[in-house]
Design an enzyme around this catalytic site. Structure first.
Site, PDB file in Angstrom:
ATOM      1  N   THR A 166     -52.131 -79.753  26.056  1.00  0.00           N
ATOM      2  CA  THR A 166     -51.736 -81.018  25.658  1.00  0.00           C
ATOM      3  C   THR A 166     -52.080 -82.756  25.243  1.00  0.00           C
ATOM      4  O   THR A 166     -50.843 -83.063  24.200  1.00  0.00           O
ATOM      5  CB  THR A 166     -50.542 -81.487  26.488  1.00  0.00           C
ATOM      6  N   SER A 225     -55.496 -74.093  27.964  1.00  0.00           N
ATOM      7  CA  SER A 225     -55.569 -73.814  28.900  1.00  0.00           C
ATOM      8  C   SER A 225     -56.335 -72.700  29.661  1.00  0.00           C
ATOM      9  O   SER A 225     -56.512 -72.136  30.754  1.00  0.00           O
ATOM     10  CB  SER A 225     -56.816 -74.990  29.838  1.00  0.00           C
ATOM     11  N   SER A 226     -54.738 -72.098  29.598  1.00  0.00           N
ATOM     12  CA  SER A 226     -54.325 -70.609  30.741  1.00  0.00           C
ATOM     13  C   SER A 226     -55.765 -69.860  30.064  1.00  0.00           C
ATOM     14  O   SER A 226     -55.851 -69.291  30.734  1.00  0.00           O
ATOM     15  CB  SER A 226     -52.831 -70.716  30.518  1.00  0.00           C
ATOM     16  N   ASP A 262     -53.750 -77.659  33.064  1.00  0.00           N
ATOM     17  CA  ASP A 262     -53.719 -76.127  33.429  1.00  0.00           C
ATOM     18  C   ASP A 262     -55.507 -75.787  34.825  1.00  0.00           C
ATOM     19  O   ASP A 262     -55.153 -75.477  35.737  1.00  0.00           O
ATOM     20  CB  ASP A 262     -52.923 -75.461  33.219  1.00  0.00           C
ATOM     21  N   THR A 270     -60.567 -72.043  52.612  1.00  0.00           N
ATOM     22  CA  THR A 270     -58.958 -72.711  54.129  1.00  0.00           C
ATOM     23  C   THR A 270     -58.295 -72.682  52.624  1.00  0.00           C
ATOM     24  O   THR A 270     -58.183 -73.302  52.019  1.00  0.00           O
ATOM     25  CB  THR A 270     -58.967 -73.811  54.883  1.00  0.00           C
TER      26      THR A 270
HETATM   27  N1  ASP Z   1     -51.017 -75.632  29.287  1.00  0.00           N
HETATM   28  C1  ASP Z   1     -51.606 -76.704  28.928  1.00  0.00           C
HETATM   29  C2  ASP Z   1     -53.063 -76.559  29.472  1.00  0.00           C
HETATM   30  O1  ASP Z   1     -53.529 -75.889  30.182  1.00  0.00           O
HETATM   31  C3  ASP Z   1     -51.367 -77.746  29.617  1.00  0.00           C
HETATM   32  C4  ASP Z   1     -51.990 -78.976  29.577  1.00  0.00           C
HETATM   33  O2  ASP Z   1     -52.406 -79.580  28.359  1.00  0.00           O
HETATM   34  O3  ASP Z   1     -52.320 -80.047  30.556  1.00  0.00           O
HETATM   35  O4  ASP Z   1     -53.925 -76.705  28.191  1.00  0.00           O
END
Ligand code: ASP
Length: 342
Positions: free
Chosen positions: A15, A60-61, A92, A278
């Site tokens: 983002t 980043s997913s 993420d 944990t």
């Molecule tokens: N889905 C986005 C990512 O992790 C969210 C972000 O950029 O914070 O790439």
């Protein structure tokens, strides 16, 4: 004359690098090569900045060891030319990347700071500018011509954390991250306040080593009341998994059912490395404190102590890549290598 710090910004996606099309409202990638034109405030910083971007920035997913190696290689290739590095990354999986990079860089003596944002850089109320500007300032901090931060950090919403101690806790608040088992490395208020006593102090003369053999043949098994024998058996007898993280209860406790303990025992005999982490976000595994964890210790389960699951995953991939025997694996896993456990 004092030389200005030279900082490299590495844009991987997320983002922070998005801008909303004013007409359609659709988010699209921001051109990082024109960063200084779009954010003129950056010119006021007391450092010089260069930028480099992934050819195809990612959400980043979609992060994976392949991209960790790409980031580590960019930093390695530019290590002598720059005084510090700021990696712009989606929030993420930022804690996973920060953890992975911390293990991949041995003898790191310069700052590598990951940051991102909850709102796109082009939004009116964006948190991207503050995160970006202060991350660059943190990466530029020097004392006697040497960088003050010499580790992988994560900066978000006025706080710099040790990267491998963080967890993303909020999908909506600007304060998205926490380091629940380790104090903040620095805070940004009217002044930048560095908590020097908590910083890693690497040996200054050792050469940077970049480890890229990350082995992702691992699994994570989260225990829950009622977890079935069949599910545990499927995971623990899988030939595809070389290392397994078990997320246990409280201070490292698990069911004492004999079928469960027998499955674990057999898996360890067959060469599986099993680490106890944990489910609690604060505190540590302490096998032997309760009856429900004594047996785990006896059969050779490795203690993750107060490591986060994110860091445990990265550490396991790193140690598997080093081809250690069972005893060495346990020794190195239970030892703090980059300040990831207490
Ligand atoms: N889905 C986005 C990512 O992790 C969210 C972000 O950029 O914070 O790439």
């Amino acid at each position: 004359m004092i030389k200005q710090p030279h900082i490299l910004l590495v844009y991987t996606g997320g983002t922070i690098g998005m801008i909303k099309d004013a007409d359609t409202g659709v988010l699209k990638a921001f051109d990082f090569t024109s960063l200084l034109v779009k954010i003129p405030e950056l010119r006021l910083l007391d450092c010089s900045i260069e930028t480099i971007s992934f050819e195809h920035p990612i959400d980043s997913s979609n992060m994976s060891p392949k991209y960790w190696i790409e980031i580590a290689t960019i930093i390695r290739d530019n290590y002598s030319k720059f005084d510090g590095f700021v990696v712009l990354h989606g929030s993420d999986t930022m804690s996973y990347t920060a953890s992975a990079l911390s293990f991949m860089f041995e003898n790191l003596a310069k700052p590598v700071i990951l940051t991102g944002s909850q709102l796109p850089i082009g939004d009116l109320r964006t948190d991207a500018k503050e995160n970006l500007i202060t991350s660059i300032e943190m990466a530029s901090l020097q004392k006697d011509g040497q960088p003050i931060i010499r580790e992988v950090g994560l900066y978000f919403e006025y706080k710099l954390y040790r990267g491998n101690r963080t967890t993303k806790l909020s999908a909506e608040h600007f304060e998205a991250f926490e380091s629940l088992n380790y104090p903040n490395l620095a805070e940004s208020g009217v002044h930048l306040k560095v908590n020097s006593e908590y910083l890693l102090k690497p040996k200054s003369n050792s050469k940077l080593i970049v480890r890229t053999a990350m082995d992702s043949d691992i699994g994570v098994l989260k225990l829950f009341p009622g977890i079935s024998r069949a599910i545990c058996e499927a995971v623990l007898t899988s030939k595809l998994i070389k290392g397994l993280i078990i997320e246990t209860y409280g201070s490292g406790n698990a069911t004492t059912e004999s079928w469960f303990i027998d499955l674990l025992k057999k898996a360890i005999t067959n060469g599986l490395h099993i680490v106890n982490v944990t489910q609690c976000v604060r505190g540590s595994v302490n096998m032997g404190q309760y009856e429900t964890s004594s047996q785990l210790k006896t059969i050779g389960i490795i203690s993750g102590k107060d490591i986060t699951t994110e860091a445990a995953i990265a550490k396991m991939m790193y140690l598997l890549g080093e081809n250690l025997d069972a005893q060495q694996f346990q020794y190195y896993f239970e030892k703090s290598l980059r300040g990831e456990m207490s």
